[in-house]
Design an enzyme around this catalytic site. Structure first.
Site, PDB file in Angstrom:
ATOM      1  N   ASP A  56     -49.475 -47.668  24.817  1.00 52.88           N
ATOM      2  CA  ASP A  56     -48.351 -48.601  24.563  1.00 52.88           C
ATOM      3  C   ASP A  56     -47.034 -47.839  24.657  1.00 52.88           C
ATOM      4  OD1 ASP A  56     -50.746 -48.891  23.142  1.00 52.88           O
ATOM      5  OD2 ASP A  56     -49.905 -50.259  21.672  1.00 52.88           O
ATOM      6  N   LYS A 105     -56.106 -44.976  24.300  1.00 48.84           N
ATOM      7  CA  LYS A 105     -56.086 -45.928  23.179  1.00 48.84           C
ATOM      8  C   LYS A 105     -57.202 -45.517  22.212  1.00 48.84           C
ATOM      9  CE  LYS A 105     -54.072 -49.452  21.597  1.00 48.84           C
ATOM     10  NZ  LYS A 105     -52.676 -49.870  21.501  1.00 48.84           N
ATOM     11  N   ASP A 124     -55.453 -48.085  36.918  1.00 44.22           N
ATOM     12  CA  ASP A 124     -55.195 -49.186  37.849  1.00 44.22           C
ATOM     13  C   ASP A 124     -53.856 -49.838  37.507  1.00 44.22           C
ATOM     14  OD1 ASP A 124     -55.466 -51.163  39.709  1.00 44.22           O
ATOM     15  OD2 ASP A 124     -57.182 -52.147  38.778  1.00 44.22           O
ATOM     16  N   TYR A 136     -64.557 -50.889  34.259  1.00 38.16           N
ATOM     17  CA  TYR A 136     -64.861 -51.361  35.608  1.00 38.16           C
ATOM     18  C   TYR A 136     -66.308 -51.091  36.000  1.00 38.16           C
ATOM     19  CZ  TYR A 136     -59.895 -52.241  36.481  1.00 38.16           C
ATOM     20  OH  TYR A 136     -58.606 -52.726  36.442  1.00 38.16           O
TER      21      TYR A 136
HETATM   22 MG    MG Z   1     -54.829 -51.945  41.513  1.00 37.25          MG
END
Ligand code: MG
Ligand code: NAI
Length: 336
Positions: free
Chosen positions: A205, A171, A229, A124
């Site tokens: 996962d 990950k 998020d 982000y």
């Molecule tokens: Mg959100």
């Protein structure tokens, strides 16, 4: 004691849920001087800027804000106000408690998870680039500084709230450098600061599968920005949806309290949104302001309304028929 608090009503259902929250908080008698401030799509029309300088300056001054959701255009247009606000005010920790609630029937009755999301970097960072027509890139940024900072905040929270276990979803098998550095930072902080807290790492996962199969095994989750998020909304789904999950964005200089949900354009302006997620965020804000009694009163009041289960006092997302206003009035009646 009086408190100065910035209020960003936001877009879509924002004004409806923000005004409901303001009414409920005011009904406790806590003395708050609300300062209405523009941000989001509405601010473009009124002030020619999605995040006007005056809004940032006011939050820096009061150090506390309650914020409704704002709309972010998809695939084009202005940069997310939320991302800008979190980065510019350095609100590095998003804290989202997700709990099963009496009176809300879901598959599980034992969910009690706190999601800690790194709020300033990762994918982000907004560093995107067109290499050539048809080829674009997006840069994932991970720094030791931000990773250790969020880890310290999460372990501090575990100690203060007597949480026993912290799980990182990652990950790092694929993103060896970025998620690898995140993990390395968390491990280091864990060993130094909180070795007594049980520590677990799961590839995301598998983490998602475990979450939907047996959420009761998790306590505090710590994630980088994008994962945090996504997982926040997944967790909301375990306890009744986005209408009941609050949040706080905390930094060293300021704190902005807001629900996990967005501006819900599909139901905006209809007086049917559930204001509870923002009201619960308001409860977190009251605790942050040291107004614990008022916070507990509101919590007891919404628990009582939910437990009573009168469809005329419960919003549609939770299976009732109440409007935003009717639920808010029931809550205020319950506050007495
Ligand atoms: Mg959100
Ligand atoms: P959303 O969270 O706004 O809505 C998802 C679904 O949940 C919709 O069906 C909506 O009606 C429902 N919902 C959400 N909050 C609810 C509430 N309080 N009561 C009852 N139902 C509720 O997510 P969506 O539709 O993906 O995004 C809409 C806009 O919100 C986008 O522009 C997005 O960028 C923005 N957004 C803003 C956030 C913020 O300001 N913090 C957070 C998430 C999204």
């Amino acid at each position: 004691m009086r408190h100065a608090v910035c209020l960003i009503k936001g877009d879509g259902i924002g004004p409806e849920v923000a005004e409901a929250t303001q009414q409920v908080i005011d009904a406790t008698g806590v003395a708050i001087d609300w300062q209405d401030l523009p941000a989001g799509a509405a601010a473009v029309e009124s002030h020619g800027d999605v995040l006007p300088e005056m809004t940032k300056a006011a939050i820096r001054e009061t150090k506390v804000a309650l914020k409704g959701p704002v709309t972010t255009p998809i695939g084009q247009g202005f940069r997310s106000v939320n991302v800008q606000l979190r980065q510019e005010l350095n609100l590095y920790a998003a804290i989202r408690p997700v709990r099963s609630m009496d009176g809300i029937k879901t598959r599980y009755d034992n969910v009690d998870i706190v999601v800690f999301r790194e709020n300033t970097e990762g994918l982000y960072s907004g560093i995107e680039n067109t290499v050539t027509e048809g080829v674009v890139t997006s840069l994932k940024v991970c720094t030791r500084k931000a990773s250790e900072r969020i880890a310290r905040a999460a372990f501090r929270y575990c100690k203060e709230r007597k949480r026993k276990k912290l799980t990182v979803f990652h990950k790092a098998n694929i993103m060896k450098l970025t998620d690898g550095l995140f993990l390395e930072s968390v491990r280091k902080v864990h060993a130094k600061m909180a070795p007594e807290i049980e520590y677990q790492e799961l590839i995301i996962d598998n983490g998602c599968m475990q979450l939907v199969r047996d959420p009761g095994q998790f306590d505090v989750l710590l994630l980088e920005n994008l994962y945090g998020d996504v997982i926040s909304d997944l967790c909301a789904g375990l306890v009744g949806g986005l209408g009941v999950v609050p949040g706080a964005n905390i930094g060293d200089e300021a704190a902005v309290f807001e629900a996990v949900h967005g501006s819900a354009p599909d139901i905006a302006g209809q007086n049917v949104a559930n204001p509870l997620a923002l009201i619960m965020s308001g409860v977190m804000m009251l605790r942050h302001l040291g107004e614990k009694k008022a916070a507990l009163r509101i919590r007891d009041a919404y628990n009582a309304v939910l437990q009573a289960g009168n469809p005329a006092e419960i919003t549609r997302d939770l299976g009732g028929q109440a409007s935003t206003g009717a639920f808010t009035e029931a809550l205020i009646r319950q506050l007495g």
